[in-house]
Scaffold this motif. Structure first.
Motif, PDB file in Angstrom:
ATOM      1  N   CYS A  62      -4.690   5.355  -9.034  1.00 17.07           N
ATOM      2  CA  CYS A  62      -4.950   4.326  -8.029  1.00 17.07           C
ATOM      3  C   CYS A  62      -4.047   4.567  -6.823  1.00 17.07           C
ATOM      4  CB  CYS A  62      -4.699   2.933  -8.603  1.00 17.07           C
ATOM      5  SG  CYS A  62      -4.937   1.591  -7.418  1.00 17.07           S
ATOM      6  N   ALA A  63      -4.649   4.593  -5.638  1.00 11.60           N
ATOM      7  CA  ALA A  63      -3.892   4.809  -4.400  1.00 11.60           C
ATOM      8  C   ALA A  63      -3.473   3.503  -3.755  1.00 11.60           C
ATOM      9  CB  ALA A  63      -4.725   5.636  -3.425  1.00 11.60           C
ATOM     10  N   GLY A  64      -3.527   2.401  -4.519  1.00 15.37           N
ATOM     11  CA  GLY A  64      -3.103   1.110  -3.986  1.00 15.37           C
ATOM     12  C   GLY A  64      -4.201   0.400  -3.227  1.00 15.37           C
ATOM     13  N   GLN A  65      -3.848  -0.248  -2.151  1.00 11.15           N
ATOM     14  CA  GLN A  65      -4.791  -1.001  -1.346  1.00 11.15           C
ATOM     15  C   GLN A  65      -5.636  -0.077  -0.474  1.00 11.15           C
ATOM     16  OE1 GLN A  65      -5.646  -4.254  -1.130  1.00 11.15           O
ATOM     17  NE2 GLN A  65      -7.059  -3.816   0.524  1.00 11.15           N
ATOM     18  N   ASP A  66      -6.931  -0.342  -0.436  1.00 10.44           N
ATOM     19  CA  ASP A  66      -7.818   0.344   0.507  1.00 10.44           C
ATOM     20  C   ASP A  66      -7.585  -0.280   1.877  1.00 10.44           C
ATOM     21  OD1 ASP A  66      -9.866   1.347   2.070  1.00 10.44           O
ATOM     22  OD2 ASP A  66     -11.373   1.232   0.487  1.00 10.44           O
ATOM     23  N   LEU A  67      -6.890   0.432   2.734  1.00  7.81           N
ATOM     24  CA  LEU A  67      -6.523  -0.133   4.031  1.00  7.81           C
ATOM     25  C   LEU A  67      -7.740  -0.448   4.884  1.00  7.81           C
ATOM     26  CD1 LEU A  67      -3.374   1.997   4.927  1.00  7.81           C
ATOM     27  CD2 LEU A  67      -3.504  -0.249   3.823  1.00  7.81           C
ATOM     28  N   ALA A  68      -8.831   0.249   4.650  1.00  8.32           N
ATOM     29  CA  ALA A  68     -10.049  -0.028   5.412  1.00  8.32           C
ATOM     30  C   ALA A  68     -10.634  -1.392   5.065  1.00  8.32           C
ATOM     31  CB  ALA A  68     -11.084   1.062   5.159  1.00  8.32           C
ATOM     32  N   ASP A  69     -10.278  -1.910   3.895  1.00  5.46           N
ATOM     33  CA  ASP A  69     -10.807  -3.209   3.468  1.00  5.46           C
ATOM     34  C   ASP A  69     -10.137  -4.362   4.204  1.00  5.46           C
ATOM     35  OD1 ASP A  69     -12.655  -4.514   1.641  1.00  5.46           O
ATOM     36  OD2 ASP A  69     -10.897  -5.315   0.614  1.00  5.46           O
ATOM     37  N   ARG A  70      -8.997  -4.091   4.811  1.00  2.00           N
ATOM     38  CA  ARG A  70      -8.320  -5.120   5.592  1.00  2.00           C
ATOM     39  C   ARG A  70      -7.690  -4.495   6.843  1.00  2.00           C
ATOM     40  NH1 ARG A  70      -3.273  -6.120   1.382  1.00  2.00           N
ATOM     41  NH2 ARG A  70      -2.049  -4.320   1.986  1.00  2.00           N
ATOM     42  N   ALA A  71      -8.422  -3.543   7.439  1.00  2.00           N
ATOM     43  CA  ALA A  71      -7.913  -2.801   8.585  1.00  2.00           C
ATOM     44  C   ALA A  71      -7.591  -3.740   9.742  1.00  2.00           C
ATOM     45  CB  ALA A  71      -8.921  -1.747   9.020  1.00  2.00           C
ATOM     46  N   ALA A 114       0.572   0.052  -4.401  1.00  2.00           N
ATOM     47  CA  ALA A 114       0.287  -0.950  -5.419  1.00  2.00           C
ATOM     48  C   ALA A 114      -0.190  -0.313  -6.716  1.00  2.00           C
ATOM     49  CB  ALA A 114      -0.754  -1.936  -4.902  1.00  2.00           C
ATOM     50  N   GLY A 115      -0.801   0.862  -6.640  1.00  2.00           N
ATOM     51  CA  GLY A 115      -1.249   1.554  -7.848  1.00  2.00           C
ATOM     52  C   GLY A 115      -0.088   1.972  -8.727  1.00  2.00           C
ATOM     53  N   ALA A 116       1.023   2.408  -8.110  1.00  2.00           N
ATOM     54  CA  ALA A 116       2.205   2.786  -8.889  1.00  2.00           C
ATOM     55  C   ALA A 116       2.781   1.587  -9.614  1.00  2.00           C
ATOM     56  CB  ALA A 116       3.260   3.405  -7.969  1.00  2.00           C
ATOM     57  N   ASN A 117       2.870   0.465  -8.928  1.00  2.00           N
ATOM     58  CA  ASN A 117       3.480  -0.712  -9.538  1.00  2.00           C
ATOM     59  C   ASN A 117       2.542  -1.414 -10.507  1.00  2.00           C
ATOM     60  OD1 ASN A 117       5.807  -0.182  -8.091  1.00  2.00           O
ATOM     61  ND2 ASN A 117       5.069  -1.305  -6.311  1.00  2.00           N
TER      62      ASN A 117
END
Length: 263
Positions: A62-71, A114-117
């Protein structure tokens, strides 16, 4: 529920939840959060489930948050990231920690932000040798959320937590195991078999005892020694009346393998 962003299945006491946006390294959107939440609620409601395995599809966990989803567009209104933590990431971490069954995170590739945590919120973290952990928040001017500021110092100490959080360097799975950040690092070709072996072990284990073990260990940092001894007394009293304890003692006396029911 017809899932679009995850895969979810239950078989032989093992629930498997796979983050399934491999083209985006399984980064989170609001839609994926809702599907993960729905799947975890199913796990809670299904008494046959005795272990949850959380993993990712494709080459990453998991790469965490998809920044495009809340760009945030140039000149646009800023996003309320606190709302995202409050509504999605915080509840997700708490739901995994409070499940009365073991939670295995099988980190099959990069676990970033966020994927790491999220991985560290699991009870047992097993990673492929090619996997890595990256606290990427500092590159965006943010702090390690999804429990990062809680998990990191407790697992690896303040000095290493600061380095990981403030430098954002990639940490290999092998180094993560050496530091005590995760339980185990295994060769890629053995990874799937090792995860399945671990899941089968927990599916046949005394689930109630493991649930209380999990609860007691997570309570210990907030308790004094006297409080923790009281908690151990209470849990041992409860578990001493359980069917699994009776079965464990009987199997030991009869020199056979126990048949635990999770009761």
């Amino acid at each position: 529920m017809d899932y679009q962003n995850i895969k979810f299945e239950v078989d032989a006491g093992i629930a498997r939840l796979t983050l399934n946006r491999p083209d985006k390294l399984n980064s989170f959107t609001a839609a994926m959060h809702m599907e993960v939440r729905e799947a975890i609620e199913k796990v809670k409601a299904d008494a046959s489930v005795r272990v949850l395995v959380l993993t990712g599809a494709g080459r990453g966990f998991c790469a965490g948050q998809d920044l495009a989803d809340r760009a945030v567009a140039p000149g646009g209104a800023p996003a309320d990231l606190g709302e995202s933590v409050q509504n999605y990431y915080g509840p997700l971490v708490l739901s995994l920690r409070s499940l009365p069954i073991p939670v295995i995170c099988a980190v099959n590739g990069v676990a970033a932000g966020a994927g790491a945590n999220l991985a560290l919120a699991a009870d047992i973290v097993i990673a492929s040798r090619s996997a890595s952990f990256v606290e990427a928040f500092c590159r965006l001017g943010l702090i390690p959320d999804t429990g990062g500021t809680y998990f990191l110092p407790r697992l690896v100490g303040t000095a290493r937590a600061m380095g990981l959080a403030m430098l954002g360097d990639k940490l290999s799975a092998e180094q993560a195991e050496s530091w005590g950040l995760i339980w185990k690092c295994v060769d890629d070709e053995m990874f799937s078999d090792e995860v399945d072996k671990l899941a089968r072990h927990f599916a046949a284990a005394p689930t109630k005892g493991l649930a209380r073990t999990k609860q007691a260990i997570y309570a210990s940092p907030q308790n004094s020694l006297a409080q923790q001894l009281d908690l151990e007394r209470d849990f041992m009293r409860e578990l001493g009346y359980s069917q699994d304890y009776r079965e464990g003692v009987t199997a030991f006396m009869e020199k056979r393998a126990p048949n635990f029911k999770g009761e």
